[in-house]
Motif scaffolding. Structure first.
Motif, PDB file in Angstrom:
ATOM      1  N   VAL A 197       0.286  -4.377  -6.120  1.00 54.85           N
ATOM      2  CA  VAL A 197      -0.833  -5.192  -5.630  1.00 54.85           C
ATOM      3  C   VAL A 197      -0.917  -6.501  -6.399  1.00 54.85           C
ATOM      4  O   VAL A 197      -1.147  -7.574  -5.820  1.00 54.85           O
ATOM      5  CB  VAL A 197      -2.162  -4.400  -5.735  1.00 54.85           C
ATOM      6  CG1 VAL A 197      -3.332  -5.291  -5.366  1.00 54.85           C
ATOM      7  CG2 VAL A 197      -2.128  -3.171  -4.835  1.00 54.85           C
TER       8      VAL A 197
ATOM      9  N   ILE B  90      -0.242   5.323  -9.448  1.00 49.06           N
ATOM     10  CA  ILE B  90      -1.280   4.285  -9.564  1.00 49.06           C
ATOM     11  C   ILE B  90      -0.754   3.091 -10.351  1.00 49.06           C
ATOM     12  O   ILE B  90      -0.992   1.932  -9.992  1.00 49.06           O
ATOM     13  CB  ILE B  90      -2.544   4.874 -10.212  1.00 49.06           C
ATOM     14  CG1 ILE B  90      -3.259   5.801  -9.225  1.00 49.06           C
ATOM     15  CG2 ILE B  90      -3.483   3.765 -10.668  1.00 49.06           C
ATOM     16  CD1 ILE B  90      -4.458   6.510  -9.805  1.00 49.06           C
TER      17      ILE B  90
ATOM     18  N   VAL C  74      -9.148   0.638  -8.431  1.00 53.75           N
ATOM     19  CA  VAL C  74      -7.776   0.178  -8.678  1.00 53.75           C
ATOM     20  C   VAL C  74      -7.569  -1.205  -8.071  1.00 53.75           C
ATOM     21  O   VAL C  74      -6.944  -2.085  -8.672  1.00 53.75           O
ATOM     22  CB  VAL C  74      -6.758   1.190  -8.099  1.00 53.75           C
ATOM     23  CG1 VAL C  74      -5.356   0.588  -8.029  1.00 53.75           C
ATOM     24  CG2 VAL C  74      -6.745   2.452  -8.938  1.00 53.75           C
ATOM     25  N   GLY C  75      -8.093  -1.400  -6.863  1.00 51.32           N
ATOM     26  CA  GLY C  75      -7.982  -2.709  -6.226  1.00 51.32           C
ATOM     27  C   GLY C  75      -8.648  -3.800  -7.030  1.00 51.32           C
ATOM     28  O   GLY C  75      -8.107  -4.913  -7.178  1.00 51.32           O
TER      29      GLY C  75
ATOM     30  N   SER D   5      -9.636   4.367  -5.669  1.00 46.17           N
ATOM     31  CA  SER D   5      -8.708   3.393  -5.102  1.00 46.17           C
ATOM     32  C   SER D   5      -9.350   2.007  -5.041  1.00 46.17           C
ATOM     33  O   SER D   5      -8.691   0.986  -5.295  1.00 46.17           O
ATOM     34  CB  SER D   5      -8.271   3.832  -3.705  1.00 46.17           C
ATOM     35  OG  SER D   5      -7.623   5.082  -3.751  1.00 46.17           O
TER      36      SER D   5
ATOM     37  N   ALA E  64      -5.874  -1.647  -1.227  1.00 45.27           N
ATOM     38  CA  ALA E  64      -5.802  -0.372  -1.945  1.00 45.27           C
ATOM     39  C   ALA E  64      -6.451   0.751  -1.144  1.00 45.27           C
ATOM     40  O   ALA E  64      -5.911   1.864  -1.061  1.00 45.27           O
ATOM     41  CB  ALA E  64      -6.476  -0.506  -3.308  1.00 45.27           C
TER      42      ALA E  64
ATOM     43  N   LEU F 225       0.879   3.541  -3.327  1.00 47.56           N
ATOM     44  CA  LEU F 225      -0.357   4.297  -3.494  1.00 47.56           C
ATOM     45  C   LEU F 225      -0.474   5.377  -2.427  1.00 47.56           C
ATOM     46  O   LEU F 225      -0.936   6.491  -2.698  1.00 47.56           O
ATOM     47  CB  LEU F 225      -1.552   3.350  -3.430  1.00 47.56           C
ATOM     48  CG  LEU F 225      -2.910   3.938  -3.805  1.00 47.56           C
ATOM     49  CD1 LEU F 225      -2.903   4.436  -5.235  1.00 47.56           C
ATOM     50  CD2 LEU F 225      -4.011   2.905  -3.619  1.00 47.56           C
TER      51      LEU F 225
ATOM     52  N   ALA G 267       1.443   1.272  -8.066  1.00 46.84           N
ATOM     53  CA  ALA G 267       0.645   0.627  -7.027  1.00 46.84           C
ATOM     54  C   ALA G 267      -0.073  -0.607  -7.571  1.00 46.84           C
ATOM     55  O   ALA G 267      -0.153  -1.639  -6.897  1.00 46.84           O
ATOM     56  CB  ALA G 267      -0.365   1.620  -6.464  1.00 46.84           C
ATOM     57  N   VAL G 268      -0.614  -0.525  -8.780  1.00 51.48           N
ATOM     58  CA  VAL G 268      -1.300  -1.680  -9.381  1.00 51.48           C
ATOM     59  C   VAL G 268      -0.332  -2.846  -9.543  1.00 51.48           C
ATOM     60  O   VAL G 268      -0.649  -4.002  -9.214  1.00 51.48           O
ATOM     61  CB  VAL G 268      -1.920  -1.286 -10.732  1.00 51.48           C
ATOM     62  CG1 VAL G 268      -2.362  -2.522 -11.502  1.00 51.48           C
ATOM     63  CG2 VAL G 268      -3.109  -0.366 -10.523  1.00 51.48           C
TER      64      VAL G 268
ATOM     65  N   ALA H 205       0.813  -1.219   0.000  1.00 52.51           N
ATOM     66  CA  ALA H 205       0.000   0.000   0.000  1.00 52.51           C
ATOM     67  C   ALA H 205       0.843   1.263   0.000  1.00 52.51           C
ATOM     68  O   ALA H 205       0.319   2.358  -0.246  1.00 52.51           O
ATOM     69  CB  ALA H 205      -0.917   0.008   1.225  1.00 52.51           C
TER      70      ALA H 205
ATOM     71  N   SER I  96      -7.816  -7.396  -2.388  1.00 50.29           N
ATOM     72  CA  SER I  96      -7.114  -6.344  -3.121  1.00 50.29           C
ATOM     73  C   SER I  96      -7.719  -4.968  -2.844  1.00 50.29           C
ATOM     74  O   SER I  96      -7.003  -3.985  -2.646  1.00 50.29           O
ATOM     75  CB  SER I  96      -7.172  -6.648  -4.618  1.00 50.29           C
ATOM     76  OG  SER I  96      -6.583  -5.605  -5.368  1.00 50.29           O
TER      77      SER I  96
END
Length: 443
Positions: A332, A325, A419-420, A416, A372, A87, A328-329, A84, A368
């Motif tokens: 994850v 992002i 995104v998760g 967010s 996020a 993000l 971060a993606v 995390a 997920s």
């Protein structure tokens, strides 16, 4: 993390309490760095309490699948915190800059409402000076009443405390009180615009030992020097804003004596009695059609102009957010992929006792999403604190309004969660396609 966080909080508190811009900005930078480091270091410790709250509704909404997704996110707090973090950093920056930009917009709106009294302002698109021919045509436009010209010039003022202040001063024509709402602590516009006089912000004057009646040496471009008497002190609460340090202004007669070939920077226009301002605007636009470099603006146009300029800065921040992002993606996706590999046998057993493929995909997606949103909550909380402190720095420059863009904050949290969901697509698909018997036999 607690020690570093306490030091960062102390720096941010010092920033909020500081009275000098340079000191406040330094403390802000130090506080931002320290609190960011502290949040990253202490992130794994925050995983359990925060995710328990964020995922509290999952069991009620999704049953056993929701409960398992919440507990899976809690299994490895260090990995969840690290995932995390990317993000969180991006959203902390966006949150802080969003508060700062919203506060700047609100402050400028308030300043425009408080000071601008003219029906229209004629000004070039990039704020460059323009020829006096434009002023003559505006004054001759049918329905135009009072027209007050403004000219800007760089000056150097020698203050009683020994400081040589370089600033931008303004020269105004007669009728200033009819096109601008000025508040005076001492004197008035008539005295300020008289030949050989000037006006200055009262707070700035007090800080530098200037009083009404003080004679100040002023140096104009080209080396021309003058000694002007402080005849009025204003109370505009924006003495140090964006290159106009001291709020210095004087009459056009004084300015023309030392800069005879100057050009106008703006024209403040009021409609004549009995003239509809909308009709006057159409006539002014027709009059100025041969001069495409200048535009006619009212208060709403001025506000929109300021907002669009601030939006340019904010768009750069959003570009950084887009990069954060993407990172971060990927983080994850990597975390969930590792988690699926580590839980291969567990997933096989869950499938064997009745967990459907759709339920398995949902479990991983919810895991997920909660990771996020955890990063978003930490980042926005940190960003809001930074933004409030940024506003305190701006307040020292005259931008005193604080505005929190709640719509942006809610949109970021919702984004967010999206995104998760996106990040979980491939790991969830891979997990749902496992052979049950092979997964159970996996070591």
């Amino acid at each position: 993390g607690a020690v570093v966080g306490a030091a960062g909080a102390a720096a941010l508190a010092g920033c909020a309490a500081a009275t000098r811009t340079a000191q406040a900005a330094s403390l802000l930078g130090l506080g931002v760095v320290l609190t960011l480091v502290a949040t990253v270091v202490a992130g794994p410790l925050l995983v359990r309490p925060v995710i328990r709250v964020l995922g509290a509704a999952f069991p009620a909404l999704f049953g056993p699948v929701g409960r398992m997704s919440q507990r899976n996110a809690l299994r490895n707090p260090r990995r969840t915190g690290a995932t995390a973090a990317a993000l969180m950093v991006g959203l902390a920056l966006v949150g802080g800059m969003s508060v700062a930009s919203a506060s700047m917009s609100a402050s400028f709106d308030r300043q425009i409402d408080r000071t601008l009294g003219a029906d229209f302002v004629v000004q070039s698109g990039n704020f460059t000076p323009f020829t006096g021919e434009i002023g003559k045509r505006v004054a001759a436009t049918p329905g135009a009443g009072l027209v007050v010209a403004q000219r800007l010039t760089p000056v150097a003022v020698r203050l009683p405390d020994g400081e040589r202040a370089r600033t931008t001063a303004a020269g105004y024509g007669p009728g200033l009180d009819d096109v601008a709402h000025l508040t005076y602590a001492r004197g008035g516009s008539a005295a300020a615009l008289a030949d050989g006089h000037l006006a200055m912000d009262a707070d700035y004057a007090r800080d530098h030992g200037v009083r009404a009646g003080t004679v100040l040496p002023v140096e104009f471009p080209g080396g021309r020097r003058a000694e002007l008497t402080v005849a009025a002190l204003t109370d505009q609460q924006a003495a140090e804003s964006f290159g106009t340090q001291g709020g210095v202004f004087f009459g056009l007669g004084t300015l023309r004596r030392y800069l005879p070939n100057g050009q106008d920077s703006a024209l403040y226009v009021n409609a004549a009695p009995g003239t509809n301002p909308a009709d006057l605007r159409e006539r002014l636009e027709r009059t100025l059609k041969p001069f495409p470099q200048v535009q006619v603006r009212d208060q709403a146009d001025y506000k929109q102009l300021v907002h669009s300029q601030i939006a340019v800065l904010l768009n750069l921040v959003y570009a950084l957010l887009g990069l954060a992002i993407v990172i971060a993606v990927l983080g994850v996706v990597n975390t969930l992929a590792l988690s699926v590999v580590e839980r291969t046998r567990e997933i096989g057993l869950l499938r064997a006792i009745g967990l459907g493929r759709r339920q398995l995909r949902r479990m991983i997606r919810l895991e997920s999403v909660v990771i996020a949103v955890f990063g978003a909550v930490l980042g926005l909380a940190l960003g809001l604190v930074w933004g409030v402190c940024m506003q305190r720095v701006l307040a020292l420059r005259g931008l005193t309004a604080l505005a929190i863009p709640w719509g942006t904050i809610v949109a970021v949290v919702v984004g967010s969660a999206v995104v998760g969901v996106v990040a979980a697509l491939l790991p969830a698909l891979r997990a749902s396609r496992m052979n049950v018997l092979a997964a159970i036999a996996h070591e």
